[in-house]
Design a protein around this motif. Structure first.
Motif, PDB file in Angstrom:
ATOM      1  N   ILE A 199     -49.496 -58.829 -17.497  1.00  0.00           N
ATOM      2  CA  ILE A 199     -47.742 -58.322 -16.614  1.00  0.00           C
ATOM      3  C   ILE A 199     -47.333 -59.382 -16.167  1.00  0.00           C
ATOM      4  O   ILE A 199     -47.719 -59.692 -14.578  1.00  0.00           O
ATOM      5  N   PHE A 200     -46.347 -59.823 -16.692  1.00  0.00           N
ATOM      6  CA  PHE A 200     -45.655 -61.073 -14.982  1.00  0.00           C
ATOM      7  C   PHE A 200     -44.038 -60.363 -15.177  1.00  0.00           C
ATOM      8  O   PHE A 200     -43.960 -59.720 -16.158  1.00  0.00           O
ATOM      9  N   THR A 201     -43.813 -60.178 -14.170  1.00  0.00           N
ATOM     10  CA  THR A 201     -42.913 -59.769 -13.320  1.00  0.00           C
ATOM     11  C   THR A 201     -41.343 -60.927 -13.261  1.00  0.00           C
ATOM     12  O   THR A 201     -40.680 -60.045 -13.795  1.00  0.00           O
ATOM     13  N   ASN A 202     -42.111 -61.276 -12.497  1.00  0.00           N
ATOM     14  CA  ASN A 202     -41.325 -62.372 -11.714  1.00  0.00           C
ATOM     15  C   ASN A 202     -41.445 -63.337 -10.551  1.00  0.00           C
ATOM     16  O   ASN A 202     -42.428 -63.148 -10.425  1.00  0.00           O
ATOM     17  N   LEU A 203     -40.714 -63.860 -10.505  1.00  0.00           N
ATOM     18  CA  LEU A 203     -41.062 -64.931  -9.618  1.00  0.00           C
ATOM     19  C   LEU A 203     -39.900 -65.744  -8.660  1.00  0.00           C
ATOM     20  O   LEU A 203     -38.929 -66.671  -9.781  1.00  0.00           O
ATOM     21  N   SER A 204     -39.682 -65.618  -7.537  1.00  0.00           N
ATOM     22  CA  SER A 204     -39.132 -66.284  -6.495  1.00  0.00           C
ATOM     23  C   SER A 204     -39.977 -66.651  -5.490  1.00  0.00           C
ATOM     24  O   SER A 204     -40.672 -66.615  -4.865  1.00  0.00           O
ATOM     25  N   HIS A 205     -38.353 -66.725  -4.261  1.00  0.00           N
ATOM     26  CA  HIS A 205     -38.887 -68.079  -3.547  1.00  0.00           C
ATOM     27  C   HIS A 205     -40.540 -66.591  -2.386  1.00  0.00           C
ATOM     28  O   HIS A 205     -40.193 -65.887  -1.816  1.00  0.00           O
ATOM     29  N   ASP A 206     -42.141 -67.129  -2.232  1.00  0.00           N
ATOM     30  CA  ASP A 206     -42.273 -66.738  -1.601  1.00  0.00           C
ATOM     31  C   ASP A 206     -44.063 -66.993  -1.472  1.00  0.00           C
ATOM     32  O   ASP A 206     -43.957 -67.937  -2.033  1.00  0.00           O
ATOM     33  N   HIS A 207     -44.365 -67.040  -0.045  1.00  0.00           N
ATOM     34  CA  HIS A 207     -45.831 -67.796   0.050  1.00  0.00           C
ATOM     35  C   HIS A 207     -45.716 -69.380  -0.006  1.00  0.00           C
ATOM     36  O   HIS A 207     -46.941 -69.544   0.055  1.00  0.00           O
ATOM     37  N   LEU A 208     -44.191 -70.058   0.702  1.00  0.00           N
ATOM     38  CA  LEU A 208     -44.894 -71.350   0.585  1.00  0.00           C
ATOM     39  C   LEU A 208     -45.947 -71.575   1.002  1.00  0.00           C
ATOM     40  O   LEU A 208     -46.030 -73.282   2.248  1.00  0.00           O
ATOM     41  N   ASP A 209     -45.849 -70.795   2.673  1.00  0.00           N
ATOM     42  CA  ASP A 209     -46.857 -71.428   3.581  1.00  0.00           C
ATOM     43  C   ASP A 209     -48.194 -71.642   3.627  1.00  0.00           C
ATOM     44  O   ASP A 209     -49.038 -72.369   3.916  1.00  0.00           O
ATOM     45  N   TYR A 210     -48.832 -70.647   1.935  1.00  0.00           N
ATOM     46  CA  TYR A 210     -49.896 -70.822   2.128  1.00  0.00           C
ATOM     47  C   TYR A 210     -49.833 -71.818   0.699  1.00  0.00           C
ATOM     48  O   TYR A 210     -50.212 -72.831   0.946  1.00  0.00           O
ATOM     49  N   HIS A 211     -48.991 -71.940  -0.524  1.00  0.00           N
ATOM     50  CA  HIS A 211     -48.838 -72.706  -1.573  1.00  0.00           C
ATOM     51  C   HIS A 211     -48.166 -73.654  -1.006  1.00  0.00           C
ATOM     52  O   HIS A 211     -46.560 -73.345  -0.552  1.00  0.00           O
ATOM     53  N   GLU A 212     -48.350 -74.857  -0.729  1.00  0.00           N
ATOM     54  CA  GLU A 212     -47.245 -76.102  -0.843  1.00  0.00           C
ATOM     55  C   GLU A 212     -45.523 -76.423  -1.404  1.00  0.00           C
ATOM     56  O   GLU A 212     -44.897 -76.580  -0.881  1.00  0.00           O
ATOM     57  N   THR A 213     -46.039 -76.199  -2.807  1.00  0.00           N
ATOM     58  CA  THR A 213     -44.328 -75.555  -3.309  1.00  0.00           C
ATOM     59  C   THR A 213     -44.336 -74.917  -4.310  1.00  0.00           C
ATOM     60  O   THR A 213     -45.618 -74.283  -4.559  1.00  0.00           O
ATOM     61  N   PHE A 214     -43.113 -74.536  -5.069  1.00  0.00           N
ATOM     62  CA  PHE A 214     -42.997 -74.067  -5.586  1.00  0.00           C
ATOM     63  C   PHE A 214     -43.255 -74.216  -7.317  1.00  0.00           C
ATOM     64  O   PHE A 214     -43.779 -73.221  -7.939  1.00  0.00           O
ATOM     65  N   ALA A 215     -43.894 -75.053  -7.286  1.00  0.00           N
ATOM     66  CA  ALA A 215     -44.234 -75.616  -8.883  1.00  0.00           C
ATOM     67  C   ALA A 215     -45.423 -74.892  -8.442  1.00  0.00           C
ATOM     68  O   ALA A 215     -46.093 -74.748  -9.349  1.00  0.00           O
ATOM     69  N   GLU A 216     -46.543 -74.883  -7.011  1.00  0.00           N
ATOM     70  CA  GLU A 216     -48.096 -74.770  -7.605  1.00  0.00           C
ATOM     71  C   GLU A 216     -47.930 -73.324  -7.345  1.00  0.00           C
ATOM     72  O   GLU A 216     -48.912 -72.857  -7.468  1.00  0.00           O
ATOM     73  N   TYR A 217     -47.444 -72.565  -6.848  1.00  0.00           N
ATOM     74  CA  TYR A 217     -47.154 -71.359  -6.061  1.00  0.00           C
ATOM     75  C   TYR A 217     -46.948 -70.819  -8.398  1.00  0.00           C
ATOM     76  O   TYR A 217     -47.313 -69.834  -8.233  1.00  0.00           O
ATOM     77  N   ARG A 218     -46.457 -71.136  -8.244  1.00  0.00           N
ATOM     78  CA  ARG A 218     -45.651 -70.895 -10.118  1.00  0.00           C
ATOM     79  C   ARG A 218     -47.436 -71.097 -11.020  1.00  0.00           C
ATOM     80  O   ARG A 218     -47.410 -70.396 -11.370  1.00  0.00           O
TER      81      ARG A 218
END
Length: 487
Positions: A199-218
């Protein structure tokens, strides 16, 4: 006890020194836990590198070493296995060691920035009410049917996951719902598991201390769906612009849910009050004690998943109406003085905005909304000013305070937050470093019918300061102070 080569099934091996036909006791990646005949998996973590402890674990009795780089000095009688990725190797080895427990139940993973805990916990509740034996792996707790265990991570390590799944097998559990974090996916903790659905809920700003960019997080979130098998389902939020991205390479059967767009599972909010939500889901009306549009999305995810897992529509509607709020997720009470206190885990800009907008949509504006908010230390600093901007813009009064400062100076975190406050909102803000004092001040400021929101920690019953954890519960604290005011 198992033969080493049997637990190496599916592991990508670069080199082998010594025999893989030896009998091993158990698998460990924590050098302090090694005993005689154990396998040690050397992992290069964010804090320390397990490769540094290879000599120590051999001295402690380890007879097999799994590593990404062979040591310069190899000792007789020890098997050394060089692997491409130690985290991935650990995941496959754990699944092999515990005899692939995920294949013996229907395991559903929930991923996204917000809503993971609510969706997984309420699915656990719903299937329990439907009469099934159910498991839960969540931020708040681990459940093996009726037995509760303490959770330490959103997604536990591979050994812990498989240990509990095996226990679920032994106790006849049929369904298990699991939060899947971006850290867990990135560190391969969910590999080697067989999922019946995602299940995918949503994606917004978080964990950019761990993932360098939002694209990588996504893309890390997307990797979970890429790995789902053909007979699994993938259920995604179509109102999130990243909803379709999750589907791009998945083999799973695709299903959608939405409030605004066309989808397989669609809802319309008919009523939104502090007492709950009245929704029209597809062609049926349902009442839930959950509050706000963000929970309407969670309900849709739950409804869709339950139907895809084989429950009857009418039964799902009835069971959803019986669901109770998850600890620390829009958990509220009304004091004798008619002050509403709400505790919520909102610790991302998007989650905080959702909660505040929900409150503002319900309240009449004749009452004050006082928000107590902090930001965690040693975490993504870029969200601090955003959180403060949202809190000050959408509240009558915003009190900035400590969350879990960890190794950082609390005043520095608050200073970072204050940078996000716009000039017209300066007079609406107050900074009180001590969280207990901040909550007490909010209670003293509140009058009859006012609303206090305490955000950021939710279910957590501690504060982490300078490496120590101190007892602290937002819900109990605000209850105590409001009771004192009644005297």
């Amino acid at each position: 006890m198992m033969i080493l080569k049997d637990i190496l099934y599916k592991v990508t091996i670069n080199a082998v020194v010594g025999s893989t036909s030896i009998t091993v006791n158990k698998i460990e990646f924590d050098s302090r836990k090694i005993q005689t005949n154990d396998v040690f998996v050397a992992i290069a973590g964010t804090v320390t590198d397990g490769h540094k402890y290879i000599d120590n674990v051999i001295e402690a009795g380890a007879t097999a070493i799994i590593c990404e780089k062979l040591p310069d000095l190899l000792k007789d009688g020890v098997a050394y296995i060089e692997v491409a990725n130690s985290n991935q190797a650990l995941a496959y080895m754990a699944a092999n060691f515990y005899e692939h427990p995920s294949a013996n139940l229907k395991l559903v993973g929930v991923t996204g920035t917000n809503g993971k805990t609510t969706v997984s916990s309420l699915l656990y509740q719903l299937f329990k009410k439907a009469g099934y034996k159910v498991g839960l792996l969540s931020t708040v707790k681990i459940m093996v049917d009726d037995t509760t265990y303490k959770a330490t991570h959103t997604t536990p390590d591979s050994l812990v996951i498989n240990k509990y799944l095996k226990q679920m097998n032994d106790e006849g559990v049929e369904f298990c719902f699991m939060e899947v974090s971006s850290h867990g996916i990135h560190q391969c903790r969910t590999e080697g598991l067989r999922f019946a659905g995602g299940i995918f809920t949503n994606l917004s700003h978080d964990h950019l201390d761990y993932h360098e960019t939002f694209a990588e997080y996504r893309d890390v979130k997307k990797r979970f769906f890429d790995q789902l098998p053909k007979d699994a389902f993938a259920l995604s939020n179509m109102d999130d612009k990243n909803g379709l991205v999750m589907f791009q390479n998945t083999q799973a059967k695709k299903y959608t849910y939405a409030l605004k767009n066309y989808a397989d599972y669609r809802a319309q909010i008919l009523e939104n009050e502090f007492s709950g939500l009245l929704l029209k889901v597809n062609d049926s009306e349902l009442w839930t004690r959950l509050i706000g549009s963000f929970n309407a999305y969670n309900i849709l995810a739950i409804y869709g998943s339950a139907e895809l897992l084989g429950l009857e529509k009418d039964e799902i509607l009835r069971l959803i109406s019986e669901l109770e709020n998850v600890s620390g997720r829009f958990q509220y009470f009304i004091s004798d003085e008619k002050i509403t206190a709400i505790v919520d885990y909102a610790h991302t800009p998007d989650a905080l905005k959702n909660v505040l907008e929900t409150i503002n949509n319900i309240r009449t504006k004749n009452e004050a909304l006082i928000t107590v908010i902090g930001c965690g230390g040693d975490r993504d600093k870029t969200k601090r000013p955003k959180m403060a901007h949202i809190a000050s813009a959408l509240s009558t009064k915003a009190i900035f305070t400590s969350d879990n400062p960890r190794s950082e100076v609390p005043e520095t975190i608050i200073e970072d937050m204050e940078k996000g406050v716009e000039p017209q909102n300066f007079k609406k803000t107050l900074s009180i470093t001590n969280r207990k004092q901040a909550i007490k001040t909010a209670c003293q400021m509140a009058e009859a019918k006012d609303i206090i929101l305490i955000a950021g920690k939710g279910h957590e019953t501690y504060q982490e300061i300078k490496g120590e954890r101190f007892d602290f519960d937002d819900y109990k604290t605000v209850q105590e102070f409001l009771k004192q005011l009644q005297k």
